[in-house]
Every structure is written in structure tokens, then in C-alpha cells.
Scaffold this motif. Structure first.
Motif, PDB file in Angstrom:
ATOM      1  N   ILE A  63       1.519   2.123  -3.662  1.00  0.00           N
ATOM      2  CA  ILE A  63       0.207   2.721  -4.171  1.00  0.00           C
ATOM      3  C   ILE A  63      -0.123   4.109  -3.923  1.00  0.00           C
ATOM      4  CG2 ILE A  63      -2.266   2.245  -4.341  1.00  0.00           C
ATOM      5  CD1 ILE A  63      -1.808  -0.719  -4.114  1.00  0.00           C
ATOM      6  N   SER A 114      -7.123  -5.535 -10.692  1.00  0.00           N
ATOM      7  CA  SER A 114      -6.129  -6.228 -11.078  1.00  0.00           C
ATOM      8  C   SER A 114      -4.815  -6.743  -9.914  1.00  0.00           C
ATOM      9  CB  SER A 114      -5.436  -5.652 -12.377  1.00  0.00           C
ATOM     10  OG  SER A 114      -4.871  -4.401 -12.048  1.00  0.00           O
ATOM     11  N   ASN A 115      -4.861  -5.621  -9.312  1.00  0.00           N
ATOM     12  CA  ASN A 115      -3.743  -5.967  -7.960  1.00  0.00           C
ATOM     13  C   ASN A 115      -4.133  -7.208  -7.265  1.00  0.00           C
ATOM     14  OD1 ASN A 115      -3.276  -3.384  -8.612  1.00  0.00           O
ATOM     15  ND2 ASN A 115      -4.131  -2.480  -6.624  1.00  0.00           N
ATOM     16  N   ASP A 116      -5.348  -7.589  -7.044  1.00  0.00           N
ATOM     17  CA  ASP A 116      -5.561  -8.819  -6.180  1.00  0.00           C
ATOM     18  C   ASP A 116      -5.844  -9.785  -7.095  1.00  0.00           C
ATOM     19  OD1 ASP A 116      -5.723  -8.486  -3.461  1.00  0.00           O
ATOM     20  OD2 ASP A 116      -7.421  -7.031  -3.603  1.00  0.00           O
ATOM     21  N   CYS A 145      -9.551  -1.148 -12.506  1.00  0.00           N
ATOM     22  CA  CYS A 145      -9.269  -0.075 -11.506  1.00  0.00           C
ATOM     23  C   CYS A 145      -7.774  -0.763 -10.751  1.00  0.00           C
ATOM     24  CB  CYS A 145     -10.456   0.185 -10.541  1.00  0.00           C
ATOM     25  SG  CYS A 145     -10.607  -1.247  -9.479  1.00  0.00           S
ATOM     26  N   GLY A 146      -7.364  -1.690 -10.952  1.00  0.00           N
ATOM     27  CA  GLY A 146      -6.060  -1.972 -10.403  1.00  0.00           C
ATOM     28  C   GLY A 146      -4.828  -1.104 -10.864  1.00  0.00           C
ATOM     29  N   ARG A 152     -11.317 -11.061   4.801  1.00  0.00           N
ATOM     30  CA  ARG A 152     -11.011  -9.943   4.349  1.00  0.00           C
ATOM     31  C   ARG A 152     -12.204  -9.475   3.272  1.00  0.00           C
ATOM     32  NH1 ARG A 152      -6.922  -9.208  -0.780  1.00  0.00           N
ATOM     33  NH2 ARG A 152      -7.718  -7.302  -0.476  1.00  0.00           N
ATOM     34  N   LEU A 206     -12.856   4.223  -8.442  1.00  0.00           N
ATOM     35  CA  LEU A 206     -12.653   3.313  -7.339  1.00  0.00           C
ATOM     36  C   LEU A 206     -12.304   4.375  -5.986  1.00  0.00           C
ATOM     37  CD1 LEU A 206     -12.003   0.874  -5.320  1.00  0.00           C
ATOM     38  CD2 LEU A 206      -9.722   1.017  -6.327  1.00  0.00           C
ATOM     39  N   HIS A 209       0.947  -1.266  -0.176  1.00  0.00           N
ATOM     40  CA  HIS A 209      -0.143   0.175   0.088  1.00  0.00           C
ATOM     41  C   HIS A 209       0.810   1.214   0.010  1.00  0.00           C
ATOM     42  CE1 HIS A 209      -3.523  -2.578  -0.118  1.00  0.00           C
ATOM     43  NE2 HIS A 209      -4.118  -1.206  -0.465  1.00  0.00           N
TER      44      HIS A 209
HETATM   45  C1  PEP Z   1      -7.010  -4.309  -6.597  1.00  0.00           C
HETATM   46  O1  PEP Z   1      -7.121  -5.372  -6.085  1.00  0.00           O
HETATM   47  O2  PEP Z   1      -6.732  -4.215  -7.931  1.00  0.00           O
HETATM   48  C2  PEP Z   1      -7.853  -3.054  -6.144  1.00  0.00           C
HETATM   49  C3  PEP Z   1      -8.148  -2.088  -6.935  1.00  0.00           C
HETATM   50  O3  PEP Z   1      -8.018  -3.335  -4.943  1.00  0.00           O
HETATM   51  P1  PEP Z   1      -6.704  -2.912  -3.706  1.00  0.00           P
HETATM   52  O4  PEP Z   1      -5.854  -2.438  -4.189  1.00  0.00           O
HETATM   53  O5  PEP Z   1      -7.525  -1.698  -2.910  1.00  0.00           O
HETATM   54  O6  PEP Z   1      -6.923  -4.154  -3.011  1.00  0.00           O
END
Ligand code: PEP
Ligand code: MG
Length: 756
Positions: free
Chosen positions: A367, A627-629, A676-677, A532, A469, A364
Motif C-alpha cells: 500500500i 474494500s481492502n478489509d 477508500c480501499g 482490532r 481517508l 501494508h
Molecule cells: C480498507 O480496509 O479498505 C481500508 C481503507 O483500511 P486499511 O487498508 O487501512 O485497513
């Protein structure tokens, strides 16, 4: 052997001084094997050689003096090959090279084992014996096992700068050394390093030159007085409830605080130029080491008490120092693990870069830095943080490189590149009111990701079409309890108002994983696979309903709210969440409020949701891919674990195929789909994302103009061709290379490296 191994590792872990730990290792290895000598050579990245860091059997006067060049001698060969070399008669080997004055001429047999941590060579452990016979297999495997455990400790010590403390930390400066890590936020940062470290962890305190010696002395005096007061208070409070023996501990603390030799030692260190915290750490470490080495178990356990006392004094030192931390105009934060709150301590206009040894580009803190447009390099290996404090630093966030005390030529070059970047950014401001439209007329919406109110101004100034987001967890994290319905309503309303009439996709609370709430602790072995996101809120309808109500009330009069759910893995979750949502809506209507039902969407972040995407799309108004997760779960790679960070790549063909599949499924149901990643902010990916057919990309405001520039430079037909080409490839590195080339050819090279 196993017993010996356990004993060594236990002893080493109990010793905080790494030099001392290595001496213990060589002594115990010699005692537990047939070796007549055991030595450890450590890689010194600054000088590009190995240095003898500990020995039992060779001339001890050579410790930190004898050096071997990379590739030189048998030690060099072990390091180069990265595997053990076992010889009965070392002298006959063509690489044999004697270390003068070491006394090793009497040894015949040699066994060298590399110390490797995360594929990186940390050093070489050697054993030698007079008898010309090979070391047997069990000894060899014993040493391999030991080295595997030892290398992590050495890597940590390199990082903490504790390994080299036998040499004066203040007299050694780093010159023109480059360290590598993971490129985590693009850009060039040039400034002065400020080392940050977890408060009250005495081992993490860096050695720092005192700016004003008498000031540091005063700080120490004050901290000692405060500690004496604190302990006297504790002693008084517990006087009736603790037996005399236990109360004796407080007496011992007070005695030590009154001891002139203890205080004088710290002051001597301050007078030699060390700041008070570093001086305290060094003296406490000396005491701890000498207690630990005592054979009497009662006395050796007192080491923990000394450390505790050190922590208490440190706390009082830091309480004063905190107010006086000086952040230079161009600050580069460096730390073993930089956290979002450390970032927040620096005035925003002074922060120009971040270097963190732990964490990866999806942590984070990375990010947040990306959202702020600050270059960041994560997962840097081998950089001794405390030695780099106050050094001049250049960060290349494109390639993940950190230059410490760079030469004038390197500095000039990067200054030129940084000014070209600034120029590019100001040119891109002209795109503000133009659509994100390809040369052949295909339009994609560009939204922003938000979390803090400070994101809002930046978003509007770059011409964002809305929020794709909004991470609602940020105000939940910044408090010491759950925010009330009214508190939430006020926050959401501010955001909706700022963007109205543009739409705002608010995500329901997504905590757990690497986003803990301090007041809602969750202890789990596998937090990313555990409780989570939606799983928590569905189990706590009380939290969920309050949030829905706050959102609906905030939306009154603006009607630009859209709601989306994180971490959905089953259809039942979607239906249950919608039921609660309708319940909140009906409650408000019953209370006489004029609220409207907003659009309702789901994030696709889990492989099961990819396969269910068509079914999900039937039940919702829109879909957004996280896309992050999604990358983390498809590739089974923890997004913030630096050990596996090399494997984390959203351009992996499996992730690309999954995203394309979701886009076409959602479109089959006639619904809109966005991304939104963090991949949305990567200019390399932009052409293939628009070719997949995403209706919108949502990204940090800082990157929006650059992504718009890519879209406006490509044609959809060229983008589709690129997508077909990369989908036929099977290696993410090849895919990235291919896409980078396409950007260079399109004249957009300035987006993937420093300079134009
Ligand atoms: C993601 O997982 O791509 C996302 C946008 O959510 P976060 O990064 O807050 O988990
Ligand atoms: Mg997510």
C-alpha cells in the motif's frame, strides 16, 4: 512409520544447512523403508532442469552434477503429472531413462513422489529397490506425507539461496531469469538489486561480493573486538549471580573469539571475495552443522551457542555496515519479507522498485509503495534473494514479473516502455484542475488517502479535492509510546491546515490485525478476527477520548474535519463511539474552547455492516467503504497471506454485489458514500465504481490523474452497461478480462500494461 516421519522432520528442522537436511532425509528414508536407494532431484529454474541434490544408494559423486531435463525419464514424468508413480519394473516403462554412471541399473522397482509447494513443483523424491515388487501402500503414503513437509523447506531454501551453496555462490550468476509474483503496484522499474534482510538473522544474510576486501577485514576485526568487550562485560556483570558452569559459556565464547582457526576461516572466505557478513555466516554454519551432527547430546547442543555467538558478531558487523549501506541511484529492494521500515531506509529519490517474496498486494508495504508510485511485485516464488543481490533487475508491476540480469533486448524494450509511461504522466498533469466528469456530465469527487505529511504535497499537486481517508495510526506506529493529546493535535492541525477549506476524513486509530504497535503488543491466534480497530479503542476510552479531543482542537478555525470509524460490525459500536465523541466535545466546551461538531461517518469493512448499512446510514453523516478489509472478510481470505493471495480479489462478484448494495442503501437515506480501499486506484474498476453511484473515490495521489483520465474518457451510460455485464458474470478473472478489454477499446490500455 509415524515415529520415523516425526524423527525425520525434527532432524530436518534442526538443521540449518538445507543440503545437509536433504542428505539426512535420503539416509533416513532408506533406513526406514524397504528402499535400496533414495534420491532427491530439485528443480533448477535457472537451467530449466532437475539436479540430483542428495542420494543414498546412487553414485554420490553425481550430487549437483547429474541433471535431468524437464519431462525426461521417470523423474520428469512424476514432475509433469504431479502425482506419484509406483512401478515394480522401471526398465519396462517407456519413459525409463538411465542416469549414466549412477549405478541404478541394478534397481528394478521405482517410486517417485513430487515435491510440491503452493501448487509449484520443487522437485521429485525417488526410492528404488532391487527386488522387482511394488512399494507397498504404507510406504507410498509415508513418502507423500514426508514430501508435503519437505517441499516447504526446499521452497524456503530456494528463496534464501542456501540450497545451492555446495556450488560456489560467488561463481554462479543468474542470467536472464524471470520470476513471477503478484502484481501489486503498477509501473516499470529498472535498477540494481539491493537485498534486504532482517537484522541479526544470520541465516538470512546474503552471499555478497566484497567491494573492498581490506575494508571488510577491518570491519570483521572491529566486530570481533566489540564482541569480546561485550562478552567480557556480561561475564563480569553476571559473575556473582551465575554458577561457574554457566559462566563457562562466556569463557567458551571468548576462547572461540580468540581462536586463530575460527578467525582465519572467516578471513579466508573474505579473501576469496565474500563480504564480512556472508563470510561469518558461512563459517558459523559450518561449525553449527558439525556440532549438530555429533552423537554426544551435550556437544550437539553446543550448536545453539555457536549460533548465538555468530548473531552477536553479526550485530556488531551490522552496526558498522548500516552507516555505510550504499543504495545505487536506481535501487530495487529485494527481500524475503520487505517491511515498511526497510523501505524508509532508502532515500526516496533512489527507490525505483520493490520485490518481496512474502506478503501480497494488500500488505501494508504494498500500500505504501503504491502511494509512492513505486512498482512492486509481492509473493514472488523461487527467487534466490542472496544470489540476486547487486544484479540488474527489471520489474513489471502490471504483470508481476521480475527479470534478473535481462538481455539487452528486454532491457531496451522496457526502457522504451518506461519512457512512454513518464510521457503519459506528464500529459496527465494537464488534467489537474479539471473535474472528474464523465463525457455525459456525471461528476465524482476524487479524494486522496494520506498517512504521512509527505503525502500532502503530492496530493495537492495532483488536484485532490480533499482527504477521503487519513490513516491516523502512522504517527502512533512511529513512536515508542502513545502520542499525547498535544502531539496528536499538532499533527492533525498540520494536515487540516494544508487542505483547508477542503474536507479531511480522519479515521480513528485502526491498529491490530497486521498493524501492531510495538509498545502495545497483542498476541492472538486470529488477529484479523480479533481485537482490532474500533474494538480496541472502545475498550480503551482513554485512548479514544484523547484522540477525539486532539482532533476537535486541531480543527479550531479550519472546520474541515470529518471523523470516521473503522471496523464497525454492530450498531452498538456506532452509538457507543458517538457517545464518547459527544463526551469529548462537551468536555472541551466546558473547558471554554470554541469547538464545532464535525461530520461523523463509518467505514463499511465487515459483512455484518453491509447488511446493516441502511441502519448505519440513518445514524451517521456519511459512509465510506474500505474494500481492502471488506474483500478479506467477504471472501474469508487473509489479505496479507501469500498462500491464499490468488483468492483475494475485490472484483469477485460477491464483493461487487455487496458494494452496490451498500451504495443504494446509503443513498436511500440521503447520505453520501465513498470508496477508500485500494480498489479505488485500479483503473479497471473505475467505470463500474462510478456506475454504482459512489459519490467519491479516495485513492493514493500517485494514481489520481490516471483515474481522472478514465472517468473523463467514459460516458455514464457506457459505464452502467459495463456494470450490468459484469454483475451477470460469476468469475473474477472473467470480470477483470472484460473490464480490461473495455479500457483497451477506450484507448486507455496504457493504464493496465507498460507502454501506450
Ligand atoms: C480498507 O480496509 O479498505 C481500508 C481503507 O483500511 P486499511 O487498508 O487501512 O485497513
Ligand atoms: Mg481497513
Amino acid at each position: 512409520m509415524l515415529k520415523a516421519l516425526r524423527r525425520i522432520v525434527q532432524k530436518v528442522n534442526a538443521t540449518k544447512d538445507t543440503g545437509e537436511a536433504l542428505s539426512i532425509v535420503v539416509r533416513l528414508v532408506k533406513e526406514n523403508t524397504s528402499a535400496d536407494a533414495c534420491s532427491i532431484f530439485i528443480v533448477d529454474p535457472e537451467r530449466g532442469d532437475y539436479v540430483l541434490a542428495a542420494t543414498e544408494g546412487l553414485n554420490p559423486e553425481l550430487i549437483f552434477k547429474a541433471r535431468i531435463k524437464y519431462g525426461e525419464g521417470l523423474v520428469g514424468l512424476v514432475g509433469e503429472r504431479g502425482e506419484p508413480i509406483n512401478l515394480d519394473c522401471a526398465i519396462e516403462h517407456p519413459n525409463f531413462h538411465i542416469i549414466s554412471d549412477s549405478g541404478e541399473e541394478k534397481f528394478s522397482a521405482f517410486l517417485g513422489v513430487p515435491l510440491t509447494h503452493s501448487r509449484e513443483l520443487m522437485g521429485v523424491l525417488t526410492v528404488q529397490q532391487e527386488n522387482p515388487a511394488y512399494f507397498d501402500e504404507s510406504e507410498e503414503s509415508f513418502l507423500i506425507t514426508l514430501c508435503a513437509q519437505l517441499s516447504g523447506i526446499i521452497a524456503h531454501a530456494q528463496v534464501m539461496g542456501t540450497l545451492w551453496k555446495s556450488e560456489s555462490a560467488l561463481s554462479t550468476t543468474i542470467h536472464e531469469v524471470t520470476y513471477s509474483g503478484l502484481p501489486s503496484s503498477p509501473g516499470v522499474g529498472i535498477g540494481t538489486a539491493v537485498a534486504v534482510f532482517p537484522l541479526t538473522d544470520i541465516d538470512a544474510v546474503p552471499d555478497r561480493v566484497a567491494e573492498n576486501i581490506s575494508e571488510e577485514e577491518k570491519l570483521l576485526d572491529h566486530a570481533i573486538v566489540e564482541t569480546i568487550k561485550e562478552i567480557s562485560r556480561l561475564k563480569e556483570m553476571m559473575g556473582n549471580s551465575l554458577p561457574d558452569e554457566e559462566l563457562g559459556l562466556f569463557e567458551a565464547y571468548l576462547h572461540m573469539l580468540d581462536s586463530q582457526s575460527f578467525i582465519t576461516k572467516i578471513k579466508n572466505s573474505i579473501h576469496s571475495g565474500m563480504w564480512a557478513q556472508g563470510a561469518l555466516k558461512n563459517v558459523i554454519t559450518q561449525y553449527v552443522t558439525s556440532f549438530e551432527s555429533m552423537d554426544d547430546s551435550y556437544l550437539s547442543e553446543r550448536a545453539a551457542d555457536v549460533r548465538d555467538l555468530g548473531q552477536r558478531i553479526l550485530f556488531h558487523l551490522q552496526a558498522q555496515e548500516k552507516k555505510t549501506v550504499h543504495y545505487p541511484e536506481q535501487t530495487i529492494l529485494i527481500g524475503e519479507e520487505v517491511t515498511p521500515s526497510m523501505l524508509a531506509e532508502v532515500p526516496e529519490d533512489r527507490l525505483v522498485g520493490v520485490v518481496s517474496l512474502k506478503g501480497s498486494s494488500n500488505s501494508h508495504v504494498a500500500i505504501i509503495a503504491r502511494a509512492m508510485g513505486i512498482p512492486i511485485v509481492m509473493g514472488v516464488t523461487g527467487m534466490p534473494i542472496s544470489k540476486c543481490d547487486q544484479c540488474q533487475i527489471i520489474i513489471d508491476g502490471y504483470f508481476g514479473q521480475v527479470f534478473v540480469n535481462p538481455s539487452a533486448t528486454v532491457t531496451e524494450e522496457f526502457e522504451r516502455l518506461a519512457s512512454e509511461e513518464k510521457q503519459l504522466d506528464s500529459e496527465l498533469e494537464e488534467l489537474r484542475d479539471l473535474p472528474a466528469e464523465t463525457l455525459d456530465g456525471y461528476v465524482t469527487s476524487l479524494f486522496v488517502n494520506t498517512g504521512l505529511m509527505s503525502d500532502v504535497g503530492r496530493s495537492l499537486s495532483v488536484g485532490a479535492e480533499g482527504v477521503g481517508l487519513h490513516r491516523t495510526e502512522v504517527p502512533f506506529m512511529a513512536r515508542d509510546r502513545f502520542p499525547t493529546e498535544e502531539e496528536q493535535r499538532v499533527i492533525y492541525r498540520q494536515l487540516l491546515k494544508a487542505f483547508a477549506p477542503r474536507s479531511v476524513m480522519m479515521r480513528t486509530l485502526d491498529v491490530g490485525g497486521d498493524k501492531p504497535l510495538p509498545y502495545f503488543p497483542i498476541e492472538e491466534k486470529n488477529p484479523f478476527l480479533g481485537w482490532r480497530g474500533i474494538r480496541i479503542t472502545l475498550d480503551h476510552p482513554d485512548i479514544f477520548l484523547v484522540q477525539f479531543r486532539a482532533m476537535l482542537r486541531a480543527n479550531q478555525g479550519f472546520e474541515n474535519l470529518q471523523v470516521m470509524l473503522p471496523m464497525i460490525s454492530t450498531i452498538a459500536e456506532v452509538e457507543e463511539a458517538r457517545r464518547l465523541f459527544v463526551q469529548a466535545y462537551e468536555e472541551l466546551c466546558d473547558e471554554g474552547l470554541q469547538v464545532t461538531m464535525p461530520l461523523f461517518g463509518v467505514m463499511i469493512e465487515v459483512p455484518s455492516a453491509v447488511y446493516l448499512s441502511r441502519e448505519i446510514a440513518k445514524r451517521v453523516d456519511f459512509v465510506s467503504i474500505g474494500s481492502n478489509d471488506l474483500t478479506q472478510y467477504i471472501l474469508a481470505v487473509d489479505r496479507s497471506n501469500v498462500r491464499v493471495a490468488r483468492l483475494y480479489d475485490p472484483l469477485h462478484p460477491a464483493v461487487l454485489h455487496a458494494m452496490k448494495y451498500v451504495v443504494s442503501n446509503v443513498h436511500l437515506e440521503g447520505k453520501r458514500v465513498s470508496l477508500c480501499g485500494e480498489l479505488s486506484s485500479d483503473p479497471v474498476a473505475t467505470p463500474i465504481l462510478i456506475a454504482m453511484g459512489f459519490d467519491a473515490l479516495s485513492l493514493s495521489a500517485t494514481h489520481l490523474p490516471r483515474i481522472k483520465w478514465v472517468i473523463r474518457t467514459f460516458t455514464m451510460s457506457k459505464a452502467r452497461k459495463l456494470l450490468d455485464e459484469v454483475l451477470a458474470m460469476d468469475d473474477p478473472v472473467e470480470i477483470r478480462g472484460h473490464l480490461e478489454l473495455a479500457l483497451e477499446e477506450a484507448g486507455l490500455g496504457g493504464l493496465i500494461r507498460a507502454g501506450r
